[in-house]
Write a protein that holds these residues in place. Structure first.
Motif, PDB file in Angstrom:
ATOM      1  N   ALA A 174       0.812  -1.220   0.000  1.00  0.00           N
ATOM      2  CA  ALA A 174       0.000   0.000   0.000  1.00  0.00           C
ATOM      3  C   ALA A 174       0.844   1.269   0.000  1.00  0.00           C
ATOM      4  O   ALA A 174       0.514   2.257  -0.659  1.00  0.00           O
ATOM      5  N   LEU A 224     -15.689  14.216   6.478  1.00  0.00           N
ATOM      6  CA  LEU A 224     -15.117  14.743   7.699  1.00  0.00           C
ATOM      7  C   LEU A 224     -14.556  16.132   7.492  1.00  0.00           C
ATOM      8  O   LEU A 224     -13.882  16.385   6.513  1.00  0.00           O
ATOM      9  N   HIS A 255     -14.107   8.702  14.369  1.00  0.00           N
ATOM     10  CA  HIS A 255     -14.390   9.973  13.703  1.00  0.00           C
ATOM     11  C   HIS A 255     -15.401  10.824  14.477  1.00  0.00           C
ATOM     12  O   HIS A 255     -16.309  11.398  13.886  1.00  0.00           O
ATOM     13  N   LEU A 263      -3.446  10.510   9.292  1.00  0.00           N
ATOM     14  CA  LEU A 263      -4.096  10.370   7.989  1.00  0.00           C
ATOM     15  C   LEU A 263      -5.580  10.083   8.133  1.00  0.00           C
ATOM     16  O   LEU A 263      -6.385  10.461   7.287  1.00  0.00           O
ATOM     17  N   LEU A 318      -7.581  11.487   9.977  1.00  0.00           N
ATOM     18  CA  LEU A 318      -8.318  12.725  10.234  1.00  0.00           C
ATOM     19  C   LEU A 318      -9.239  13.101   9.090  1.00  0.00           C
ATOM     20  O   LEU A 318     -10.295  13.693   9.309  1.00  0.00           O
ATOM     21  N   PHE A 319      -8.813  12.780   7.875  1.00  0.00           N
ATOM     22  CA  PHE A 319      -9.617  13.202   6.738  1.00  0.00           C
ATOM     23  C   PHE A 319     -10.460  12.101   6.136  1.00  0.00           C
ATOM     24  O   PHE A 319     -10.937  12.227   5.035  1.00  0.00           O
ATOM     25  N   GLY A 320     -10.622  11.037   6.858  1.00  0.00           N
ATOM     26  CA  GLY A 320     -11.538  10.024   6.373  1.00  0.00           C
ATOM     27  C   GLY A 320     -10.813   8.789   5.893  1.00  0.00           C
ATOM     28  O   GLY A 320      -9.618   8.778   5.645  1.00  0.00           O
ATOM     29  N   ASP A 321     -11.609   7.755   5.735  1.00  0.00           N
ATOM     30  CA  ASP A 321     -11.047   6.457   5.394  1.00  0.00           C
ATOM     31  C   ASP A 321     -10.449   6.435   3.990  1.00  0.00           C
ATOM     32  O   ASP A 321      -9.418   5.819   3.753  1.00  0.00           O
ATOM     33  N   ILE A 322     -11.125   7.106   3.052  1.00  0.00           N
ATOM     34  CA  ILE A 322     -10.657   7.044   1.660  1.00  0.00           C
ATOM     35  C   ILE A 322      -9.280   7.685   1.541  1.00  0.00           C
ATOM     36  O   ILE A 322      -8.366   7.133   0.921  1.00  0.00           O
ATOM     37  N   TRP A 323      -9.095   8.841   2.154  1.00  0.00           N
ATOM     38  CA  TRP A 323      -7.791   9.513   2.080  1.00  0.00           C
ATOM     39  C   TRP A 323      -6.720   8.648   2.728  1.00  0.00           C
ATOM     40  O   TRP A 323      -5.638   8.451   2.162  1.00  0.00           O
ATOM     41  N   GLU A 383      -6.701   5.446   3.122  1.00  0.00           N
ATOM     42  CA  GLU A 383      -6.478   4.245   2.316  1.00  0.00           C
ATOM     43  C   GLU A 383      -5.581   4.567   1.129  1.00  0.00           C
ATOM     44  O   GLU A 383      -4.650   3.822   0.820  1.00  0.00           O
ATOM     45  N   THR A 384      -5.833   5.717   0.486  1.00  0.00           N
ATOM     46  CA  THR A 384      -5.004   6.031  -0.683  1.00  0.00           C
ATOM     47  C   THR A 384      -3.608   6.484  -0.280  1.00  0.00           C
ATOM     48  O   THR A 384      -2.705   6.508  -1.108  1.00  0.00           O
ATOM     49  N   ARG A 385      -3.418   6.828   0.964  1.00  0.00           N
ATOM     50  CA  ARG A 385      -2.082   7.195   1.428  1.00  0.00           C
ATOM     51  C   ARG A 385      -1.353   6.014   2.017  1.00  0.00           C
ATOM     52  O   ARG A 385      -0.293   6.169   2.637  1.00  0.00           O
ATOM     53  N   GLY A 386      -1.918   4.833   1.892  1.00  0.00           N
ATOM     54  CA  GLY A 386      -1.167   3.633   2.245  1.00  0.00           C
ATOM     55  C   GLY A 386      -1.547   2.950   3.542  1.00  0.00           C
ATOM     56  O   GLY A 386      -0.839   2.066   4.000  1.00  0.00           O
ATOM     57  N   ILE A 387      -2.665   3.306   4.153  1.00  0.00           N
ATOM     58  CA  ILE A 387      -3.046   2.644   5.403  1.00  0.00           C
ATOM     59  C   ILE A 387      -4.154   1.632   5.109  1.00  0.00           C
ATOM     60  O   ILE A 387      -5.118   1.963   4.437  1.00  0.00           O
ATOM     61  N   HIS A 388      -4.010   0.428   5.625  1.00  0.00           N
ATOM     62  CA  HIS A 388      -5.120  -0.529   5.539  1.00  0.00           C
ATOM     63  C   HIS A 388      -6.088  -0.161   6.644  1.00  0.00           C
ATOM     64  O   HIS A 388      -5.944  -0.593   7.786  1.00  0.00           O
TER      65      HIS A 388
END
Lengths: 261, 324
Positions: free
Chosen positions: A73, A89, B79, B207, B209-214, B216-221
């Motif tokens: 990822a 959010l 959240h 990361l 802080l701005f929601g799951d989608i952000w 996830e795209t920044r590399g967090i499962h």
């Protein structure tokens, strides 16, 4: 910089419903690519697939010949960034903190984009206190500042007025000289004017792909948007524009999009 | 990034630590002095300090810090600025376990009963790992378990004798007098390790802080991360509630205060919340000990009242004008 994004026979479905099928394309070179199509044609789903948020049921998606699904990822995050339209959010932080989140405060990157997007007067404001358009610009600046080779934008201009939208398209066109930017949009006019390639989606598959001139034939327009969109050639060397016609039950109303151009 | 007092994050953190040490020193020295002092002298003071007040101080530090950090993480992963570890139902199941322990083994500290009961809570969560997709499913499960535990507890209270009930009540108001030195010394390293593991994940928390989608795209499962955080929170809060009873509000107040005086980055927020939590609990416990001499009230009581007043204060603040 070498950029090669290849999709081969992608299929995506949820619970027996096929949302995307037969998606095959190759995008090389830094450029601005627009994904257009009617609502429900699969634009957002395709963007999410490209971003790695969803995994295709069949087919492969490769970046520089490396399969995206098998990349860790964090590596994927270094290559691709996504600006999604639904940000639920609104954390109570100042704009400057948001923009400097990933970069040191002195770095040029975020300052360059906050300048271009007119965010300097907003730096000390708190995010939830901004208007929708201002919030959209902040998040766009933050995503741009990451400077990943591939940038995906899912309807980033939904909350912006025409003038701002046009300015941002121009900014993205400049950015597209350095990286691959894929953007979904409902504004056919601006999309056609600024993007170098368009992907027209229909019912989950690629209906046509090519330059705006190839895509915006009357046949394509009719089949995708019915008789709402007309292509008009403009002899004054300004871009041809799309005339939207709307028939009310009793009256005929005409509604021209983007008379400015 | 400087705060209102124009201090850098490091200096702010250092100031908080110094404040904690000062308050702790005062805590050890303050207290009733009786005739024994005149007979025994310094030896008596040292005994009181080392054997009574120091362990109690360590308990307030550790428990306060843990609750604060777990509160911060709960707010982040759910959240919601009003989330706290209580939504996972841990306090309720720990209370049930404590009551059963008091009922069956009145002379034993309720620690093991409470801890076992709250650990049993983890099993439904582990089952949910495969099927859960949204945050709200975890919250629902927590509320369900909490409700059922409270219900069973109420039933048991209904059929028990007054002595058991009063003993349980004594435990449930949240007191640090009864913290057993031995269990504390085993729990402390575990809690410190949990806090350290969470601290190492500060970038992932940022990361989110701005929601799951952000994220996830920044590399967090995001899904895995949320589950691992919930497990860590559950173990930590199970330990603290079993040690000292359910103590409220620190998990809510300490992170809020930390966010006011420090930049919104978890690398600072986590240690700051920990220190502020320790500070709040130490002060509450000291006040609880001294306010109504010669009687001692429970720290939990003071926290409830002060916590309520803090919420009224929060209503007046500008940052509550916007929805989260």
């Amino acid at each position: 910089m070498m950029i090669n994004l290849t999709a081969h026979n992608l299929l995506f479905q949820i619970h027996q419903k096929i949302l995307l099928s037969n998606i095959t394309f190759t995008l090389t070179d830094p450029q601005l690519v627009g994904i257009i199509g009617a609502n429900g044609s699969g634009k957002s789903t395709l963007i999410k697939l490209l971003a790695g948020l969803l995994k295709p049921n069949e087919g492969s998606l490769c970046y520089n010949h490396k399969n995206l699904s098998s990349l860790p990822a964090l590596e994927r995050a270094k290559m691709i960034s996504l600006l999604a339209p639904q940000w639920e959010l609104k954390p109570h932080i100042r704009v400057q903190e948001i923009l400097t989140h990933h970069h040191p405060i002195d770095s040029d990157r975020w300052q360059h984009y906050s300048d271009k997007l007119n965010l300097i007067p907003l730096l000390q404001r708190v995010f939830p206190s901004l208007s929708q358009g201002e919030q959209a610009r902040v998040l766009l600046a933050r995503t741009l500042a990451l400077q990943t080779p591939i940038l995906l934008l899912d309807e980033p201009f939904a909350n912006l007025d025409l003038e701002q939208e046009e300015k941002l398209w121009q900014l993205l066109k400049l950015e597209a000289k350095k990286r691959l930017i894929i953007i979904t949009s409902h504004n056919l006019q601006l999309c056609g004017h600024h993007a170098s390639q368009l992907i027209l989606l229909r019912d989950g598959s690629i209906y046509a792909m090519g330059t705006p001139k190839d895509i915006f034939t009357q046949k394509h327009l009719n089949e995708t948007w019915g008789s709402l969109a007309y292509r008009l050639e403009n002899k004054r060397k300004r871009p041809s524009y799309i005339w939207l016609e709307y028939e009310a039950i009793n009256d005929h109303h005409s509604y021209a999009s983007n008379k400015v151009f | 990034m400087k705060n209102i007092l124009q201090l850098s994050p490091k200096s702010t953190l250092l100031s908080l630590l110094i404040a904690l040490l000062l308050i702790s020193l005062i805590t050890i020295l303050l207290g009733p002095v009786n005739q024994l002092l005149q007979i025994q002298g310094i030896h008596y003071i040292v005994t009181v300090a080392l054997q009574l007040r120091l362990p109690r101080l360590m308990a307030t530090w550790v428990i306060g810090a843990t609750l604060a950090v777990m509160g911060l993480v709960s707010q982040r992963i759910f959240h919601n600025r009003l989330a706290s570890p209580d939504v996972l139902g841990i306090s309720s199941s720990a209370s049930l376990g404590a009551f059963i322990s008091i009922l069956l083994y009145p002379t034993m500290p309720p620690f093991w009963g409470a801890f076992t009961a709250s650990l049993l809570l983890l099993f439904p969560f582990l089952l949910l790992i495969q099927t859960a997709h949204t945050t709200i499913q975890f919250l629902l499960l927590g509320v369900a378990v909490g409700s059922i535990s409270s219900g069973i507890l109420a039933f048991l209270i209904n059929i028990s004798d007054t002595h058991t009930i009063s003993q349980y009540l004594f435990w449930s108001l949240g007191s640090l007098q009864v913290v057993d030195w031995k269990t504390l010394s085993i729990s402390t390293p575990i809690l410190m390790i949990i806090i350290f593991i969470i601290w190492r994940q500060h970038q992932a928390l940022d990361l989110l802080l701005f929601g799951d989608i952000w994220a996830e795209t920044r590399g967090i499962h995001v899904k895995h991360f949320r589950i691992s955080m919930i497990l860590l929170i559950s173990i930590a809060v199970a330990l603290t509630v079993s040690l000292a009873g359910p103590i409220g509000f620190i998990a809510l107040i300490a992170p809020h205060i930390a966010k006011i005086i420090l930049p919104h980055q978890h690398v600072w927020l986590i240690p700051a919340s920990a220190v502020i939590g320790a500070l709040i609990l130490t002060m509450s416990d000291t006040l609880a000990r001294l306010l109504f001499l010669p009687y001692e009230i429970k720290a939990g009581i003071l926290l409830n009242i002060l916590g309520g007043l803090y919420f009224i204060f929060l209503l007046t603040r500008r940052n509550m004008w916007y929805d989260d």
